[in-house]
Design a protein around this motif. Structure first.
Motif, PDB file in Angstrom:
ATOM      1  N   ARG A 154      -0.608   0.956 -13.384  1.00  0.00           N
ATOM      2  CA  ARG A 154      -1.193   1.396 -14.661  1.00  0.00           C
ATOM      3  C   ARG A 154      -0.149   2.067 -15.540  1.00  0.00           C
TER       4      ARG A 154
ATOM      5  N   ARG B 127      -1.883  -1.132 -20.350  1.00  0.00           N
ATOM      6  CA  ARG B 127      -3.052  -1.776 -20.944  1.00  0.00           C
ATOM      7  C   ARG B 127      -3.342  -3.063 -20.188  1.00  0.00           C
ATOM      8  N   CYS B 128      -4.453  -3.697 -20.527  1.00  0.00           N
ATOM      9  CA  CYS B 128      -4.726  -5.031 -20.003  1.00  0.00           C
ATOM     10  C   CYS B 128      -3.597  -5.941 -20.470  1.00  0.00           C
TER      11      CYS B 128
ATOM     12  N   HIS C  29      -7.319  -3.008 -24.121  1.00  0.00           N
ATOM     13  CA  HIS C  29      -8.035  -2.092 -23.226  1.00  0.00           C
ATOM     14  C   HIS C  29      -7.007  -1.269 -22.455  1.00  0.00           C
TER      15      HIS C  29
ATOM     16  N   TRP D 181      -8.934   1.577 -17.625  1.00  0.00           N
ATOM     17  CA  TRP D 181     -10.171   0.799 -17.650  1.00  0.00           C
ATOM     18  C   TRP D 181     -10.000  -0.541 -16.944  1.00  0.00           C
ATOM     19  N   CYS D 182      -8.806  -0.820 -16.449  1.00  0.00           N
ATOM     20  CA  CYS D 182      -8.474  -2.151 -15.928  1.00  0.00           C
ATOM     21  C   CYS D 182      -8.515  -2.223 -14.404  1.00  0.00           C
ATOM     22  N   GLU D 183      -8.461  -3.462 -13.918  1.00  0.00           N
ATOM     23  CA  GLU D 183      -8.426  -3.767 -12.493  1.00  0.00           C
ATOM     24  C   GLU D 183      -7.041  -4.315 -12.163  1.00  0.00           C
TER      25      GLU D 183
ATOM     26  N   THR E  96      -2.299  -5.546 -14.549  1.00  0.00           N
ATOM     27  CA  THR E  96      -3.587  -4.966 -14.904  1.00  0.00           C
ATOM     28  C   THR E  96      -4.324  -5.901 -15.851  1.00  0.00           C
TER      29      THR E  96
ATOM     30  N   CYS F 103      -8.354  -6.203 -17.775  1.00  0.00           N
ATOM     31  CA  CYS F 103      -9.702  -5.666 -17.966  1.00  0.00           C
ATOM     32  C   CYS F 103     -10.672  -6.566 -17.208  1.00  0.00           C
ATOM     33  N   SER F 104     -11.866  -6.088 -17.007  1.00  0.00           N
ATOM     34  CA  SER F 104     -12.844  -6.842 -16.230  1.00  0.00           C
ATOM     35  C   SER F 104     -13.098  -8.229 -16.824  1.00  0.00           C
TER      36      SER F 104
END
Length: 99
Positions: A28, A33-34, A41, A45-47, A67, A69-70
């Motif tokens: 991260r 960011r994504c 994002h 907030w990301c995976e 990373t 985002c969903s």
């Protein structure tokens, strides 16, 4: 092994499939960011996604992580979509064209 602060192992090779909290924190911080092109994002907030899948022999290492985002993470696993890594490290994710 590559170690982070407090001697946390950051590169696990194939020892574990899932990224551990210290790895996710390092990823991260790196990505911010994504990494899908045009997505803003924030990384918290990301995976975490394996660029080369675990099932295909990918390692649970920082170099194999990104990373997403969903929404983009679901698209990258959807066979209706294809992706490519861009020179800046972002991913271009687009719907496959009909054959």
């Amino acid at each position: 092994a590559v170690l982070g602060n407090h001697s946390e192992v950051l590169d696990l090779g194939r020892a574990d499939r899932l990224y551990r909290p210290p790895q996710r924190k390092a990823i991260r911080l790196r990505d911010r960011r994504c990494r899908a092109q045009g997505c803003d994002h924030p990384a918290p907030w990301c995976e975490t996604h394996h660029l080369k899948s675990w099932a295909s022999g990918g390692k649970t290492d920082l170099a194999n992580a990104i990373t997403l985002c969903s929404w983009h993470h679901h698209r990258i696993h959807d066979p209706r979509y294809e992706h490519e890594v861009l020179p800046d490290g972002d991913l271009l994710i687009r719907r496959r064209r009909a054959a």
